[in-house]
Motif scaffolding. Structure first.
Motif, PDB file in Angstrom:
ATOM      1  N   TYR A 140       0.828  -1.207   0.000  1.00  0.00           N
ATOM      2  CA  TYR A 140       0.000   0.000   0.000  1.00  0.00           C
ATOM      3  C   TYR A 140       0.861   1.254   0.000  1.00  0.00           C
ATOM      4  CZ  TYR A 140      -3.917  -3.115   0.681  1.00  0.00           C
ATOM      5  OH  TYR A 140      -4.848  -4.104   0.501  1.00  0.00           O
ATOM      6  N   GLY A 141       2.162   1.062  -0.160  1.00  0.00           N
ATOM      7  CA  GLY A 141       3.086   2.162  -0.378  1.00  0.00           C
ATOM      8  C   GLY A 141       3.925   1.860  -1.606  1.00  0.00           C
ATOM      9  N   ARG A 142       4.800   2.787  -1.991  1.00  0.00           N
ATOM     10  CA  ARG A 142       5.701   2.546  -3.107  1.00  0.00           C
ATOM     11  C   ARG A 142       6.767   1.534  -2.688  1.00  0.00           C
ATOM     12  NH1 ARG A 142       6.488   5.997  -7.499  1.00  0.00           N
ATOM     13  NH2 ARG A 142       8.130   4.508  -8.017  1.00  0.00           N
ATOM     14  N   LEU A 143       7.084   0.627  -3.610  1.00  0.00           N
ATOM     15  CA  LEU A 143       8.079  -0.409  -3.357  1.00  0.00           C
ATOM     16  C   LEU A 143       9.221  -0.392  -4.356  1.00  0.00           C
ATOM     17  CD1 LEU A 143       5.609  -3.365  -2.674  1.00  0.00           C
ATOM     18  CD2 LEU A 143       7.081  -2.271  -0.968  1.00  0.00           C
ATOM     19  N   PHE A 144       8.980   0.134  -5.576  1.00  0.00           N
ATOM     20  CA  PHE A 144       9.942   0.037  -6.669  1.00  0.00           C
ATOM     21  C   PHE A 144      10.067   1.382  -7.388  1.00  0.00           C
ATOM     22  CE2 PHE A 144       7.620  -3.966  -6.161  1.00  0.00           C
ATOM     23  CZ  PHE A 144       8.654  -4.841  -5.868  1.00  0.00           C
ATOM     24  N   PRO A 145      11.174   1.596  -8.102  1.00  0.00           N
ATOM     25  CA  PRO A 145      11.324   2.836  -8.888  1.00  0.00           C
ATOM     26  C   PRO A 145      10.294   2.925 -10.003  1.00  0.00           C
ATOM     27  CG  PRO A 145      13.444   1.721  -8.574  1.00  0.00           C
ATOM     28  CD  PRO A 145      12.382   0.760  -8.119  1.00  0.00           C
ATOM     29  N   ASN A 146      10.118   4.135 -10.498  1.00  0.00           N
ATOM     30  CA  ASN A 146       9.199   4.355 -11.615  1.00  0.00           C
ATOM     31  C   ASN A 146       9.550   3.457 -12.802  1.00  0.00           C
ATOM     32  OD1 ASN A 146       7.614   6.347 -10.431  1.00  0.00           O
ATOM     33  ND2 ASN A 146       8.946   8.008 -11.134  1.00  0.00           N
ATOM     34  N   ARG A 147       8.497   2.855 -13.372  1.00  0.00           N
ATOM     35  CA  ARG A 147       8.609   2.075 -14.623  1.00  0.00           C
ATOM     36  C   ARG A 147       9.728   1.033 -14.566  1.00  0.00           C
ATOM     37  NH1 ARG A 147       4.648   4.646 -14.507  1.00  0.00           N
ATOM     38  NH2 ARG A 147       3.723   5.967 -16.121  1.00  0.00           N
ATOM     39  N   ALA A 191       0.699   1.479 -10.809  1.00  0.00           N
ATOM     40  CA  ALA A 191       0.709   2.181 -12.092  1.00  0.00           C
ATOM     41  C   ALA A 191       1.992   2.987 -12.269  1.00  0.00           C
ATOM     42  CB  ALA A 191      -0.513   3.100 -12.191  1.00  0.00           C
ATOM     43  N   GLU A 192       2.541   3.480 -11.158  1.00  0.00           N
ATOM     44  CA  GLU A 192       3.790   4.239 -11.221  1.00  0.00           C
ATOM     45  C   GLU A 192       4.989   3.317 -11.425  1.00  0.00           C
ATOM     46  OE1 GLU A 192       2.353   7.829  -8.199  1.00  0.00           O
ATOM     47  OE2 GLU A 192       3.374   6.053  -7.419  1.00  0.00           O
ATOM     48  N   GLU A 193       4.890   2.086 -10.989  1.00  0.00           N
ATOM     49  CA  GLU A 193       6.033   1.166 -10.999  1.00  0.00           C
ATOM     50  C   GLU A 193       6.103   0.279 -12.238  1.00  0.00           C
ATOM     51  OE1 GLU A 193       5.945   0.716  -6.100  1.00  0.00           O
ATOM     52  OE2 GLU A 193       5.072  -0.816  -7.402  1.00  0.00           O
ATOM     53  N   ILE A 194       4.957   0.072 -12.908  1.00  0.00           N
ATOM     54  CA  ILE A 194       4.890  -0.845 -14.047  1.00  0.00           C
ATOM     55  C   ILE A 194       5.051  -0.079 -15.362  1.00  0.00           C
ATOM     56  CG2 ILE A 194       3.391  -2.489 -15.273  1.00  0.00           C
ATOM     57  CD1 ILE A 194       2.102  -3.160 -12.592  1.00  0.00           C
ATOM     58  N   VAL A 195       5.801  -0.652 -16.287  1.00  0.00           N
ATOM     59  CA  VAL A 195       6.021  -0.015 -17.584  1.00  0.00           C
ATOM     60  C   VAL A 195       4.726   0.012 -18.392  1.00  0.00           C
ATOM     61  CG1 VAL A 195       8.425  -0.782 -17.643  1.00  0.00           C
ATOM     62  CG2 VAL A 195       6.645  -2.172 -18.755  1.00  0.00           C
ATOM     63  N   GLU A 196       4.669   0.912 -19.368  1.00  0.00           N
ATOM     64  CA  GLU A 196       3.520   0.946 -20.277  1.00  0.00           C
ATOM     65  C   GLU A 196       3.411  -0.401 -20.988  1.00  0.00           C
ATOM     66  OE1 GLU A 196       2.111   3.284 -24.345  1.00  0.00           O
ATOM     67  OE2 GLU A 196       3.686   4.124 -23.061  1.00  0.00           O
ATOM     68  N   GLY A 197       2.231  -0.973 -20.963  1.00  0.00           N
ATOM     69  CA  GLY A 197       2.024  -2.289 -21.564  1.00  0.00           C
ATOM     70  C   GLY A 197       2.354  -3.445 -20.643  1.00  0.00           C
ATOM     71  N   GLY A 198       2.843  -3.133 -19.433  1.00  0.00           N
ATOM     72  CA  GLY A 198       3.126  -4.188 -18.461  1.00  0.00           C
ATOM     73  C   GLY A 198       1.841  -4.816 -17.951  1.00  0.00           C
ATOM     74  N   ARG A 199       1.992  -5.962 -17.312  1.00  0.00           N
ATOM     75  CA  ARG A 199       0.812  -6.704 -16.871  1.00  0.00           C
ATOM     76  C   ARG A 199       0.818  -6.902 -15.359  1.00  0.00           C
ATOM     77  NH1 ARG A 199       0.725  -6.660 -22.130  1.00  0.00           N
ATOM     78  NH2 ARG A 199      -0.719  -7.998 -23.275  1.00  0.00           N
ATOM     79  N   MET A 200      -0.386  -7.082 -14.823  1.00  0.00           N
ATOM     80  CA  MET A 200      -0.554  -7.403 -13.400  1.00  0.00           C
ATOM     81  C   MET A 200      -1.679  -8.421 -13.271  1.00  0.00           C
ATOM     82  SD  MET A 200      -0.885  -4.968 -10.031  1.00  0.00           S
ATOM     83  CE  MET A 200      -2.220  -3.925 -10.640  1.00  0.00           C
ATOM     84  N   VAL A 201      -1.422  -9.478 -12.497  1.00  0.00           N
ATOM     85  CA  VAL A 201      -2.416 -10.521 -12.235  1.00  0.00           C
ATOM     86  C   VAL A 201      -2.565 -10.666 -10.727  1.00  0.00           C
ATOM     87  CG1 VAL A 201      -3.018 -12.960 -12.478  1.00  0.00           C
ATOM     88  CG2 VAL A 201      -1.935 -11.739 -14.389  1.00  0.00           C
TER      89      VAL A 201
END
Length: 355
Positions: free
Chosen positions: A137-144, A202-212
């Motif tokens: 529920y917080g940021r964990l990784f760098p942008n994209r 949304a801040e951490e995943i690249v454009e076109g990246g996926r989440m399941v």
């Protein structure tokens, strides 16, 4: 005490540990894996990264996290080979709260490497593992920085016990006897938390990246439906019996509530569409029996609940009641499962990050 300090699965590899009592969770992962495999195949074929970043959120300490990663990495490799591409490097980020037993988890990495080599033969590229303690529920990784995010049986846990549950007396979760204010408090906390979760991913995943994501949920629009509340109600029964016998103070029970929410498909879809950062590719609902994974089903179902809940119960009620409350709970579960066949309802959703 902060929830982040006490919410973790039972550590170690003992008889009561999560590592030895997570067969239910593995069954759920197996039933949802076709969704994850389709998503990572589509991801690789559309982006073809030289270094594929995969995050497992809420990895816990048992064998399931690396079971998932093995499936994802081998699927990505097969897609790569089919396209005649050079194997990508793999970065695997294993995330959970700081109280998680990361030591037990990382002892299984060598076995993972052996299993991957056995499955893929010589077609194995470099695969790097990193632990990432912290709340999702917080940021964990760098942008994209991530291409694929997976989470199973984690995002139904809330960031905190919802405020406004003072009138939910005698219950430890939502139930048919909960006042409307308690149901509204749980739903509001889910909306807030899931919105924050989507924002950060949304801040951490690249454009076109996926989440399941796979979570406990419900088919019904009724949040007090038996299909999502029954397992906690049986634990509440054990606690109420102990209150009636003077073994637990009534005030202690009345002030204890489980920080979880089991949404319907409609509620899940509404929050994703409201956020707008992800497009839903697939949303499925499926059930698993409580005794889906072992021959001695009732006792193993009770052990699974203990592995999940013990840390929260001990922090609130004290460790002195643990053996007795879970002994009583086991007896209740065995009795109920001799008369009926309860199931867990699960939602699995696959999403693509918008541009």
């Amino acid at each position: 005490m902060e929830l982040v300090q006490v919410l973790h699965m039972k550590e170690g590899v003992g008889d009561a540990s999560y590592a030895n009592n997570s067969g239910l969770q593995k069954t759920v992962i197996s039933k949802a894996k076709h969704v994850a495999e389709k998503a990572i195949t589509n991801l690789y074929c559309s982006i073809m990264p030289q270094c594929l970043g995969i995050a497992e959120l809420g990895c816990s300490s048992g064998p399931n996290a690396l079971f998932v990663i093995l499936e994802l990495v081998s699927t990505a490799y097969k897609a790569c080979q089919k396209l005649g591409r050079q194997l990508p490097e793999i970065q695997v980020f294993l995330n959970d709260l700081p109280g998680n037993d990361f030591n037990t988890l990382f002892k299984t990495v060598t076995k993972f490497q052996q299993n991957l080599s056995q499955e893929m033969g010589n077609g194995v590229g470099p695969c790097y593992f990193m632990g990432v303690p912290g709340s999702f529920y917080g940021r964990l990784f760098p942008n994209r920085s991530l291409h694929f995010v997976h989470s199973s049986y984690s995002v139904h846990w809330l960031s905190q016990v919802p405020p406004g549950l003072e009138d939910n007396k005698g219950n430890i979760f939502m139930s048919s006897s909960s006042p409307p204010s308690a149901l509204m408090a749980y739903y509001a906390q889910f909306q807030k938390d899931f919105s924050v979760f989507l924002k950060h991913r949304a801040e951490e995943i690249v454009e076109g990246g996926r989440m399941v994501i796979t979570i406990m949920g419900r088919r019904s629009e009724d949040p007090t439906s038996k299909e999502c509340c029954y397992s906690w109600e049986l634990l509440a029964l054990a606690l109420r019996d102990m209150v009636s016998e003077g073994l637990i103070e009534e005030e202690k029970l009345d002030s204890f509530n489980i920080p979880q929410y089991t949404p319907s498909p409609t509620e899940m879809k509404l929050e994703i569409e409201k956020d707008g950062s992800f497009v839903i590719d697939q949303l499925e609902v499926f059930e698993v029996d409580w005794d889906c994974y072992e021959s001695d089903g009732p006792c193993n179902a009770a052990k699974c609940m203990r592995a999940v809940a013990e840390s929260m119960f001990a922090a609130h009620f004290g460790s002195g009641i643990i053996e007795e409350v879970f002994r009583r709970h086991r007896e209740i579960v065995v009795d109920r499962m001799s008369k009926e066949k309860p199931q867990y309802v699960n939602l699995v959703v696959s999403m693509t990050r918008n541009g």
